[in-house]
Each structure stands twice: as structure tokens, then as C-alpha cells.
Enzyme design. Structure first.
Site, short mmCIF file in Angstrom:
data_model
loop_
_atom_site.label_atom_id
_atom_site.label_comp_id
_atom_site.label_asym_id
_atom_site.label_seq_id
_atom_site.Cartn_x
_atom_site.Cartn_y
_atom_site.Cartn_z
N GLY A 1 37.88 28.84 49.80
CA GLY A 1 37.30 28.32 48.56
C GLY A 1 37.97 27.05 48.10
O GLY A 1 38.30 26.88 46.93
N ALA A 2 38.14 26.11 49.04
CA ALA A 2 38.99 24.94 48.78
C ALA A 2 38.25 23.71 48.30
O ALA A 2 38.86 22.65 48.17
CB ALA A 2 39.78 24.60 50.05
N GLY B 1 37.92 23.79 41.95
CA GLY B 1 38.75 24.69 41.15
C GLY B 1 40.15 24.91 41.68
O GLY B 1 40.82 23.98 42.14
N GLY C 1 41.21 26.42 44.37
CA GLY C 1 41.40 26.16 45.79
C GLY C 1 41.63 24.69 46.08
O GLY C 1 42.48 24.34 46.90
N SER D 1 43.44 38.95 39.32
CA SER D 1 43.04 38.45 38.00
C SER D 1 43.59 39.40 36.96
O SER D 1 43.83 40.59 37.23
CB SER D 1 41.51 38.40 37.91
OG SER D 1 41.08 38.23 36.58
N TYR E 1 33.29 43.14 38.68
CA TYR E 1 34.32 42.11 38.87
C TYR E 1 35.71 42.72 38.75
O TYR E 1 36.60 42.46 39.59
CB TYR E 1 34.15 41.00 37.84
CG TYR E 1 35.20 39.92 37.95
CD1 TYR E 1 35.29 39.10 39.06
CD2 TYR E 1 36.13 39.72 36.91
CE1 TYR E 1 36.25 38.11 39.15
CE2 TYR E 1 37.09 38.74 37.00
CZ TYR E 1 37.16 37.93 38.12
OH TYR E 1 38.12 36.95 38.21
#
Length: 297
Positions: free
Chosen positions: A26-27, A30, A32, A143, A169
């Protein structure tokens, strides 16, 4: 003599990373992106594991020759296997960063509930498939929402009852944290020198808060401007977990402020449920069944 608080840990405190290779999922945006940027600046070679290869190529060009983009769709285990098969040479650190939050009900290519599939099961499979090439540590993002999570072992993929996006989530992020802890237990049992870490960013302003496809996007947009810390600050716990040399395996890193919403990175605690060894082991076994990935430990 007056007591003074320790100096904040920043990207300037990252040890030199020259000669080290890091995979960041996920780079392209955000946390990442900020994590990858800081690692490249510190000298690391960074493999950007991304779903959008065009965006990934643009980010790689922005970061310079030490960053390269590689396709990875965590919502498709075929893509996860293809990515893992294409990675050559040793990997010092794997950072399981990518994630979705409070998205509408959906299914991955393999039939998993979307948040569980992307946040947990995709990363579980990726870690297992890369493990024989990892030389130092695995960092998995959780999280503060793990606190509201409950593992529904008999219905992980929300196939019965009403779908509740925040409950799903919370379960996915609790699963990520339990995975990080259980992986460390297994490293120790196997006599491995590898380490498993967990990290969470607190409340950081990223595009994660814009994908609920509901009125909540507007609410969180306001909170991002008023309450949240920056993406750069949100990436610090991951960077701390990934680079501090003497950090013990099994550490959980988060902000030191009120409610761990913002602040300087430090070791933090987690719920009693996250430390339930029996559930950790049962969740691991279920993840192996669902992904058909067994870890070489």
C-alpha cells in the site's frame, strides 16, 4: 536537577538503511507512501507493493532509483502468490501496511469479507510466502480500533447476520495484531532470530477515511483537518518498529498521546483479547485453511 521529557523520535533518528531491502504494501499514498519515502531517504531499497502499477511507477520515479513498483492486490490470493514468486533476493523487512477501513460490504476474489481479506488474510498469506527470504523482521499494522474488535471464529467472513462495517473493521485489525503476536511466539518456539512487530498510527489524516461511501466520509474529512495528526507523523510508529535495532520481538508501537491518537512513537499496550493465546492459535489455523498458506517454521 530538573526532569525533562525524552526528545521526540523522528525520521532523523532512523539508523542508516544502506544495503537493506524493505517491502511496503500500500505504498502509493498515505502511511505507506510516507513510510517508503523515509526509508528511501535513509538509504534503503524499497519494493513498493501496489495495486495500481501506474501510480506505483509514478511514486517510484518521485522517490528515485532505490524504489521500484511491483503489482500486489491483497484482495486476490493469486496476485499475492505472483508477487511473492517475483521477489528475488533477501528481504530485510516486510511492512504489512495496506488496508481498508469501514468500506461497504463486499467480497475479495477468494470470497473473503473485504476488510478481513485485505487487512489480514492477504497479509497473512504474503508473510508466509515471503518468510523464507525475510532476514530481520515483519511489521504488521493494527489500529486503536482493535479495541472494539471481536474475533468471530465461526463466521470470520460475515456470512450470516447484518453486516456492520465498523465491527468488521475492528475484527480485521484485532486479527492483524493477534497475527503479529502469534508470529513472534512461533519465531521464538522455532529458535528463529526473526522478529514480529505490530504498529498503529493513531489517528492520522490519510485517504483511508474517504472510502466509506457514506456521510461518514464528510465527517471524517472535518476530523482529519481538526483532530488528526499528519500522515508523516502517522508513519512514525511503523518506521520505529521497522528500524530500531534493539527493539524486542512482539513489540507494539503507537503514539504516546491521550488515547494513543497522536504523539511520539513508543511501545504501547493492547487489549486482553489480543493476547488470548488460544484464540491466536485458532485464528492462525483458520487463516492457514482459508489462504492455503503454511509458514515454513
Amino acid at each position: 536537577m530538573f526532569w525533562s521529557a525524552p526528545a521526540p523520535w523522528t525520521t532523523a533518528d532512523i539508523p542508516p538503511q544502506h544495503g537493506r531491502t524493505v517491502v511496503v504494501t500500500g505504498a502509493t499514498s498515505g502511511l505507506g507512501l510516507e513510510t517508503s519515502r523515509a526509508l528511501v531517504h535513509a538509504g534503503a531499497r524499497v519494493l513498493l507493493a501496489v495495486r495500481d502499477t501506474d501510480r506505483g511507477a509514478a511514486v517510484a520515479a518521485e522517490l528515485g532509483g532505490a524504489a521500484t513498483a511491483h503489482r500486489l492486490d491483497l484482495a486476490d490470493l493469486t496476485s499475492v502468490r505472483e508477487f511473492a514468486a517475483g521477489v528475488e533476493g533477501p528481504i530485510d523487512v516486510l511492512i504489512n501496511n495496506a488496508g481498508l477501513m469501514a468500506v461497504p460490504q463486499g467480497r475479495t476474489a477468494d470470497g473473503f469479507e473485504t476488510q478481513l481479506g485485505v487487512n489480514f488474510l492477504g497479509h497473512f498469506a504474503l508473510t508466509g510466502l515471503l518468510l523464507d527470504r525475510i532476514t530481520d523482521r515483519v511489521v504488521t499494522l493494527s489500529s486503536v480500533a482493535h479495541r472494539m474488535g471481536r474475533i468471530r471464529l465461526d463466521d470470520l467472513n460475515r456470512e450470516s447476520g447484518r453486516y456492520e462495517r465498523w465491527s468488521a473493521y475492528g475484527q480485521s485489525k484485532l486479527a492483524c495484531l493477534m497475527f503479529a503476536y502469534e508470529l513472534q511466539h512461533r519465531f521464538v518456539a522455532a529458535g528463529s532470530t526473526l522478529r514480529s512487530m505490530a504498529a498503529h498510527p493513531g489517528y492520522a489524516a490519510t485517504n483511508l477515511q474517504s472510502r466509506t461511501e457514506s456521510f461518514q466520509d464528510a465527517v471524517m474529512s472535518v476530523l482529519n483537518r481538526v483532530v488528526a495528526q499528519s500522515g508523516e507523523a502517522g508513519a512514525l510508529p511503523s518506521l520505529y518498529a521497522a528500524t530500531v535495532p534493539d527493539l524486542p520481538g512482539g513489540s507494539h508501537i503507537g503514539p504516546d498521546g491521550i488515547g494513543e491518537a497522536r504523539g511520539n512513537p513508543r511501545p504501547v499496550g493492547s487489549t486482553a483479547a489480543s493476547h488470548d493465546r488460544r484464540m491466536q492459535q485458532a485464528l492462525w489455523e483458520r487463516a492457514e485453511e482459508l489462504t492455503r498458506v503454511a509458514f515454513p517454521l
